[in-house]
Design an enzyme around this catalytic site. Structure first.
Site, PDB file in Angstrom:
ATOM      1  CG  HIS A 122      -3.749  -3.535   3.389  1.00 52.51           C
ATOM      2  ND1 HIS A 122      -2.583  -3.202   4.031  1.00 52.51           N
ATOM      3  CD2 HIS A 122      -4.240  -2.373   2.859  1.00 52.51           C
ATOM      4  CE1 HIS A 122      -2.369  -1.903   3.910  1.00 52.51           C
ATOM      5  NE2 HIS A 122      -3.359  -1.379   3.198  1.00 52.51           N
ATOM      6  CB  CYS A 130      -0.974  -0.040   1.172  1.00 49.04           C
ATOM      7  SG  CYS A 130      -2.391   1.074   0.961  1.00 49.04           S
TER       8      CYS A 130
END
Length: 493
Positions: free
Chosen positions: A430, A335
């Protein structure tokens, strides 16, 4: 059907409220009750995506799992995500609502209380029991007037409250009695008893303290809960848990170094790696160099990419990362960590205050931050294996290295990038390390074997936590205290 509800508040933060609610949710669910967790206002950068396209605190997602139900935005209607020393992004009903400073937020809370009550009512529909978690300390009297997280919400929803104290910190008697003394008579009447958490040693040594607390507060003790060491195997709610993480599995075959950035977020991505006996995950804090013998440097998520990129440089970690790559070491960014690995990060709309910065230049990609948040559950394949997780980011990343994606989602969309040398890679997904088969292949390329069954292990710990609470708490008495939800009739006061 009208559900019953019970609120668990603490004498302070990090006393174990979240895990107690998770354990109680599993215990009561095993008894045949339909249980729902709820937290009106949470503050955490460890968030979880929901199937309805929103986000809630990680703790409520774990509690929903313990109750055997899917996480939903109504379980945590207000989520504060700190993005500065005194400012937070405000998530309402799973979506970005705005941003406010700590001084501005009290004036906003009266607008949010009716929304929280409505979410509480919806969440209770079809349930037998709603377990409500407070936030911070029950007796934060300086915040009581506009409170929507502790006694303010208990009053508005007409809830009985159990107080939790953490004896590991010391001063638990003062914490329990002091909380009682600071509350006014109406709030004291909501306190139906207390629980002492994280006890080590002989619990009978606390018997005189129980008598002392009773003489000063009239509150009964519903149990003294011994230390539960396996709690470390469950996803942590917020960065306070990082204080207890140093380096694990020191005799492992490989080392993964993780720089601890000021706005680190969703670091539960690391939990499946930490569960592996062959892997040592070293959390490196400012003032220390990234270890030269690391097999992998993993850049985690962040709530504020540009701020944490600057902090990374201030710590000298950019030099360490480049030296690591020159030695042939591997780097993975997740991310915000992925964004930092590129050439540039720009913020034309002021998502993080505006401006731009050069990235680490290890991936030939560029990131443009944007107000619209990409958020949702995802499934796909990486390195030939099935993975699942969630996206939660603001901005898009493009460039030549994205032509070598880290993974492909089931809808055919590519994600992430891999450098031409294949030593540096990044992804927006994630939770990918929770997939056992993918983790096995990923670690094998680093020289480690994988023996952990992560998701099965989480279930085992939740069952063990429920067993633990059943042995040390009076669950029948707690259930008897729970009362019918009154959110549908009680006005917001």
């Amino acid at each position: 059907m009208t559900a019953k509800a019970l609120m668990i508040q603490g004498v302070g933060s990090d006393v174990g409220k979240s895990l107690l609610v998770a354990g109680l949710a599993r215990a009561y669910t095993r008894c045949g009750l339909k249980v729902r967790p709820f937290k009106s206002q949470n503050m955490s950068n460890n968030a979880a995506a929901t199937a309805d396209g929103g986000e809630i605190g990680r703790a409520q997602a774990l509690q929903a799992r313990a109750a055997g139900v899917a996480p939903h935005v109504d379980m945590n209607p207000v989520l504060l995500k700190p993005d500065g020393e005194r400012t937070s992004q405000i998530i309402v009903s799973g979506k970005v609502w705005g941003r406010a400073s700590a001084r501005e937020y009290p004036a906003i809370k009266p607008q949010l209380l009716p929304l929280a009550l409505a979410a509480f009512k919806r969440n209770a529909e079809g349930a037998d029991l709603v377990l409500v978690e407070g936030a911070g300390g029950a007796a934060e009297v300086n915040l009581r007037q506009s409170d929507i997280a502790n006694m303010g919400f208990a009053d508005a929803a007409d809830l009985p409250v159990i107080l939790v104290g953490d004896i590991e910190r010391g001063g638990v008697i003062a914490g329990i009695v002091g909380s009682w003394v600071l509350l006014d008579a109406a709030d004291q009447a909501r306190l139906k008893g207390y629980v002492v958490n994280k006890f080590r040693g002989d619990p009978t040594l606390f018997d005189p303290a129980i008598d002392e607390i009773a003489s000063r507060t009239d509150m009964p003790c519903f149990g003294v809960v011994p230390w539960f060491s396996d709690a470390a195997r469950l996803p942590a709610e917020d960065s306070m848990a990082l204080a207890n993480i140093t380096q694990d599995n020191a005799d492992s075959r490989i080392k993964i170094a993780v720089p601890v950035l000021p706005r680190i977020a969703n670091f539960d991505d690391l939990d499946p790696l930490r569960a592996e006996p062959d892997v040592s995950v070293e959390m490196v804090r400012p003032g220390a160099a990234l270890p030269g013998d690391a097999d992998l440097i993993l850049l985690p998520g962040s709530k504020s990419t540009l701020h944490d990129l600057a902090a990374l440089r201030d710590a000298g970690w950019d030099i360490d990362i480049h030296a690591h790559v020159r030695r042939g070491g591997k780097v993975l960014g997740v991310c915000a960590g992925y964004q930092m690995l590129g050439r540039t990060i720009s913020d034309p709309d002021g998502v993080e205050g505006g401006g731009s910065a050069e990235g680490l230049g290890l991936l030939d990609v560029e990131t443009v931050l944007a107000p619209a948040k990409t958020l949702g559950l995802r499934k796909g394949r990486a390195q030939g294996e099935a993975v699942s997780g969630y996206e939660m980011h603001m901005g898009q990343t493009t460039g030549p290295d994205a032509a070598r994606p880290f993974m492909t989602f089931v809808d055919g969309r590519a994600d992430g990038a891999i450098s031409l040398s294949e030593t540096v890679s990044g992804t927006y997904l994630h939770g990918l390390f929770a997939a056992d088969d993918f983790r096995r292949i990923f670690l094998a390329k680093l020289g480690a074997s994988s023996t952990a069954a992560y998701e099965a292990g989480v279930e085992q710990v939740l069952d063990a936590l429920a067993d633990h609470l059943e042995a040390h708490l009076d669950l029948d008495a707690l259930l008897a205290i729970a009362q019918l939800c009154a959110a549908s009739t009680s006005p917001a006061r």
